[in-house]
Design a protein around this motif. Structure first.
Motif, PDB file in Angstrom:
ATOM      1  N   ALA A  61      26.897 -27.645  10.572  1.00  0.00           N
ATOM      2  CA  ALA A  61      26.117 -28.300   9.521  1.00  0.00           C
ATOM      3  C   ALA A  61      24.957 -27.415   9.057  1.00  0.00           C
ATOM      4  O   ALA A  61      24.734 -27.246   7.852  1.00  0.00           O
ATOM      5  CB  ALA A  61      25.596 -29.651  10.018  1.00  0.00           C
ATOM      6  N   CYS A  62      24.235 -26.836  10.001  1.00  0.00           N
ATOM      7  CA  CYS A  62      23.081 -26.017   9.626  1.00  0.00           C
ATOM      8  C   CYS A  62      23.509 -24.734   8.921  1.00  0.00           C
ATOM      9  O   CYS A  62      22.846 -24.285   7.986  1.00  0.00           O
ATOM     10  CB  CYS A  62      22.244 -25.702  10.856  1.00  0.00           C
ATOM     11  N   LEU A  63      24.607 -24.144   9.356  1.00  0.00           N
ATOM     12  CA  LEU A  63      25.119 -22.971   8.662  1.00  0.00           C
ATOM     13  C   LEU A  63      25.499 -23.316   7.232  1.00  0.00           C
ATOM     14  O   LEU A  63      25.183 -22.569   6.289  1.00  0.00           O
ATOM     15  CB  LEU A  63      26.337 -22.411   9.398  1.00  0.00           C
ATOM     16  N   ARG A  64      26.164 -24.425   7.046  1.00  0.00           N
ATOM     17  CA  ARG A  64      26.568 -24.833   5.704  1.00  0.00           C
ATOM     18  C   ARG A  64      25.357 -25.119   4.824  1.00  0.00           C
ATOM     19  O   ARG A  64      25.306 -24.716   3.656  1.00  0.00           O
ATOM     20  CB  ARG A  64      27.461 -26.066   5.769  1.00  0.00           C
ATOM     21  N   MET A  65      24.356 -25.818   5.394  1.00  0.00           N
ATOM     22  CA  MET A  65      23.165 -26.158   4.612  1.00  0.00           C
ATOM     23  C   MET A  65      22.420 -24.908   4.168  1.00  0.00           C
ATOM     24  O   MET A  65      21.955 -24.809   3.031  1.00  0.00           O
ATOM     25  CB  MET A  65      22.257 -27.081   5.417  1.00  0.00           C
ATOM     26  N   ALA A  66      22.298 -23.935   5.061  1.00  0.00           N
ATOM     27  CA  ALA A  66      21.551 -22.722   4.734  1.00  0.00           C
ATOM     28  C   ALA A  66      22.323 -21.811   3.789  1.00  0.00           C
ATOM     29  O   ALA A  66      21.803 -21.368   2.769  1.00  0.00           O
ATOM     30  CB  ALA A  66      21.191 -21.980   6.020  1.00  0.00           C
ATOM     31  N   ILE A  67      23.581 -21.523   4.124  1.00  0.00           N
ATOM     32  CA  ILE A  67      24.361 -20.575   3.329  1.00  0.00           C
ATOM     33  C   ILE A  67      24.672 -21.132   1.947  1.00  0.00           C
ATOM     34  O   ILE A  67      24.575 -20.426   0.936  1.00  0.00           O
ATOM     35  CB  ILE A  67      25.647 -20.181   4.080  1.00  0.00           C
ATOM     36  N   ASN A  68      25.032 -22.416   1.867  1.00  0.00           N
ATOM     37  CA  ASN A  68      25.372 -22.994   0.570  1.00  0.00           C
ATOM     38  C   ASN A  68      24.155 -23.143  -0.339  1.00  0.00           C
ATOM     39  O   ASN A  68      24.314 -23.300  -1.551  1.00  0.00           O
ATOM     40  CB  ASN A  68      26.044 -24.350   0.762  1.00  0.00           C
ATOM     41  N   SER A  69      22.961 -23.114   0.224  1.00  0.00           N
ATOM     42  CA  SER A  69      21.742 -23.211  -0.580  1.00  0.00           C
ATOM     43  C   SER A  69      21.172 -21.846  -0.924  1.00  0.00           C
ATOM     44  O   SER A  69      20.138 -21.762  -1.596  1.00  0.00           O
ATOM     45  CB  SER A  69      20.676 -24.037   0.164  1.00  0.00           C
ATOM     46  N   ALA A  70      21.817 -20.780  -0.448  1.00  0.00           N
ATOM     47  CA  ALA A  70      21.276 -19.436  -0.648  1.00  0.00           C
ATOM     48  C   ALA A  70      21.617 -18.856  -2.008  1.00  0.00           C
ATOM     49  O   ALA A  70      21.348 -17.699  -2.277  1.00  0.00           O
ATOM     50  CB  ALA A  70      21.780 -18.500   0.459  1.00  0.00           C
ATOM     51  N   GLY A  71      22.223 -19.657  -2.881  1.00  0.00           N
ATOM     52  CA  GLY A  71      22.459 -19.227  -4.248  1.00  0.00           C
ATOM     53  C   GLY A  71      23.311 -17.986  -4.350  1.00  0.00           C
ATOM     54  O   GLY A  71      24.353 -17.853  -3.706  1.00  0.00           O
ATOM     55  N   GLN A  72      22.835 -17.030  -5.166  1.00  0.00           N
ATOM     56  CA  GLN A  72      23.621 -15.832  -5.449  1.00  0.00           C
ATOM     57  C   GLN A  72      23.734 -14.900  -4.273  1.00  0.00           C
ATOM     58  O   GLN A  72      24.471 -13.915  -4.311  1.00  0.00           O
ATOM     59  CB  GLN A  72      22.993 -15.067  -6.628  1.00  0.00           C
ATOM     60  N   PHE A  73      23.018 -15.179  -3.180  1.00  0.00           N
ATOM     61  CA  PHE A  73      23.018 -14.258  -2.059  1.00  0.00           C
ATOM     62  C   PHE A  73      24.239 -14.414  -1.153  1.00  0.00           C
ATOM     63  O   PHE A  73      24.477 -13.573  -0.298  1.00  0.00           O
ATOM     64  CB  PHE A  73      21.749 -14.441  -1.220  1.00  0.00           C
ATOM     65  N   LEU A 189       9.498 -27.500   5.642  1.00  0.00           N
ATOM     66  CA  LEU A 189      10.461 -28.443   5.078  1.00  0.00           C
ATOM     67  C   LEU A 189      11.828 -28.168   5.693  1.00  0.00           C
ATOM     68  O   LEU A 189      12.310 -27.032   5.650  1.00  0.00           O
ATOM     69  CB  LEU A 189      10.528 -28.290   3.558  1.00  0.00           C
ATOM     70  N   ILE A 190      12.431 -29.197   6.284  1.00  0.00           N
ATOM     71  CA  ILE A 190      13.663 -29.000   7.036  1.00  0.00           C
ATOM     72  C   ILE A 190      14.716 -30.046   6.684  1.00  0.00           C
ATOM     73  O   ILE A 190      14.396 -31.127   6.176  1.00  0.00           O
ATOM     74  CB  ILE A 190      13.414 -29.034   8.564  1.00  0.00           C
ATOM     75  N   HIS A 191      15.972 -29.691   6.958  1.00  0.00           N
ATOM     76  CA  HIS A 191      17.080 -30.645   7.014  1.00  0.00           C
ATOM     77  C   HIS A 191      17.496 -30.767   8.480  1.00  0.00           C
ATOM     78  O   HIS A 191      17.690 -29.751   9.156  1.00  0.00           O
ATOM     79  CB  HIS A 191      18.293 -30.135   6.225  1.00  0.00           C
ATOM     80  N   ASP A 192      17.622 -31.979   8.965  1.00  0.00           N
ATOM     81  CA  ASP A 192      18.117 -32.229  10.312  1.00  0.00           C
ATOM     82  C   ASP A 192      19.374 -33.067  10.182  1.00  0.00           C
ATOM     83  O   ASP A 192      19.334 -34.190   9.671  1.00  0.00           O
ATOM     84  CB  ASP A 192      17.061 -32.980  11.137  1.00  0.00           C
ATOM     85  N   ASP A 193      20.512 -32.519  10.627  1.00  0.00           N
ATOM     86  CA  ASP A 193      21.778 -33.214  10.418  1.00  0.00           C
ATOM     87  C   ASP A 193      21.873 -34.508  11.218  1.00  0.00           C
ATOM     88  O   ASP A 193      22.738 -35.336  10.949  1.00  0.00           O
ATOM     89  CB  ASP A 193      22.955 -32.300  10.759  1.00  0.00           C
ATOM     90  N   ASN A 194      20.988 -34.717  12.206  1.00  0.00           N
ATOM     91  CA  ASN A 194      20.982 -35.981  12.951  1.00  0.00           C
ATOM     92  C   ASN A 194      20.182 -37.075  12.247  1.00  0.00           C
ATOM     93  O   ASN A 194      20.596 -38.227  12.204  1.00  0.00           O
ATOM     94  CB  ASN A 194      20.394 -35.776  14.350  1.00  0.00           C
ATOM     95  N   PHE A 195      19.021 -36.696  11.678  1.00  0.00           N
ATOM     96  CA  PHE A 195      18.102 -37.698  11.146  1.00  0.00           C
ATOM     97  C   PHE A 195      18.070 -37.770   9.628  1.00  0.00           C
ATOM     98  O   PHE A 195      17.693 -38.790   9.068  1.00  0.00           O
ATOM     99  CB  PHE A 195      16.687 -37.437  11.672  1.00  0.00           C
TER     100      PHE A 195
END
Length: 384
Positions: A61-73, A189-195
């Motif tokens: 989940a965290c990999l998807r949240m970070a990589i998918n939000s990284a835009g053109q990178f 500012l964070i995303h937590d896949d549990n909460f």
């Protein structure tokens, strides 16, 4: 909420304009296209998803949240794609840091993995990654020896914080050689896949709750710096101290004279910078007194490497009140085997640019003699 694209919360300023609060910063907003009822919608936001605790756990989940939000990178990923890449075919309890590194690298990014730090040193490193405009994964352990990781995509800053200046001053002069700009960050500012998404993690959380300790930090960067930000800031502090001693009594200009005769605990802010970004920053820079950097001065820095640490230095009243700085110390982000001064590429002082010549500097006069705005990351059209 299993999956969502969330735009950062913005305030209306009237006249049809809206934006982040002045002290809020979001490092990344990915661009997404989604088809709903045969209509294609273009969306911009930060991606969020939750785990299913079977084939899609916290690490996925965290990999998807970070990589998918990284835009053109980076190229987008899914949990199915992660498992296929890692060869996972059954229920999984978690992903190891090495597996997460491999996934990040396969997505086209460079994972900066930081471990073996004291808990209080994780957040300054995290601050530099986010301030540079990139996302990060922050892992921590709990009293139950369970590991967890969250995605960090921004921060909030409180310029009225008392402790960054007061604690070092009241506890003695040897307690701080400089003031890290990250000390004024009050929440990440964070995303937590549990909460859930869009939580604020207090920068002092790990001081208050010692049963939860940060254990790993993974930055998702376009290039991996061998020299870390805390080293770059420490070297910048000592470089400024040594250089300014040479200007005492020389009557150069108002601000350089002020710094030379009054030893300061500078506010330092390390940004992982690309050469083209730095030149764009210099060309758009206007001093508080209206002075500018001329093209000749800027051209003398064209030999800089592709990536380096730009360590901005300022004084507390200028940094917190005006959001301005007095200059930069440029530190190599690559490995350099030899005398530490070799890490220093250049120094911009009020009215002067110094280029490194090994253990000495070559000076060039500059028209910009006053304080100027701090760098604001524009990679994703975000700003403070």
């Amino acid at each position: 909420m299993f999956e969502a694209i969330l735009a950062p919360i913005k305030n209306s300023f009237g006249n049809g304009h809206s934006g982040l609060l002045i002290n809020n910063f979001v490092a990344a907003e990915g661009h997404f296209e989604r088809t709903i009822s045969r209509r294609v919608f273009a969306l911009k936001g930060v991606y969020y998803c939750q785990q299913n605790d079977t084939t899609h756990v916290c690490g996925h989940a965290c990999l998807r949240m970070a990589i998918n939000s990284a835009g053109q990178f980076a190229k987008p990923i899914s949990n199915v794609g992660i498992n296929r890449f890692l060869g996972i075919t059954s229920k999984v309890k978690g992903l190891k840091s090495g597996q997460m590194e491999d996934v990040i690298a396969d997505a086209g990014l460079n994972p900066l993995v930081i471990t073996k730090l004291k808990p209080e040193h994780f957040l300054p490193e995290l601050a530099s990654i986010v301030e540079s405009g990139y996302l990060a994964l922050l892992g921590f352990t709990t009293k139950r020896r369970a590991d967890h990781v969250v995605t960090v995509f921004g921060h909030t800053r409180n310029s009225d914080e008392w402790h960054p200046q007061a604690i070092p001053a009241y506890s003695g002069p040897s307690s701080a050689k400089y003031l890290p700009s990250g000390s004024w960050i009050d929440h990440f500012l964070i995303h937590d896949d549990n909460f859930g998404p869009h939580f604020s993690l207090s920068a002092r959380s790990f001081d208050l709750h010692t049963n939860v300790k940060p254990s790993c930090l993974i930055g998702l960067l376009p290039a991996e710096p061998v020299v870390h930000s805390n080293y770059a800031e420490g070297l910048a502090s000592s470089t400024l101290k040594n250089l300014l001693q040479q200007f005492e009594g020389r009557q150069m200009n108002k601000w350089l004279d002020y710094m030379a005769i009054r030893p300061q605990d500078f506010v330092l802010r390390a940004i992982l910078m690309k050469g083209s970004q730095y030149f764009g920053h210099l060309k758009g820079m206007t001093g508080h007194d209206g002075t500018l950097l001329d093209d000749l001065t800027i051209s003398k820095l064209e030999w800089l490497p592709e990536y380096f640490w730009m360590v901005e230095y300022s004084l507390p009243p200028l940094y917190t009140g005006n959001r301005t700085k007095l200059g930069e110390v440029l530190i190599t982000a690559a490995d350099f085997k030899g005398y530490s001064a070799g890490h220093v590429l250049a120094v911009r002082l009020p009215g002067l640019v110094l280029r490194s010549q090994g253990t000495t500097f070559d000076g060039l006069a500059s028209n910009l003699c006053s304080h100027s705005p701090i760098y604001e990351c524009r990679q994703f059209d975000n700003h403070w």
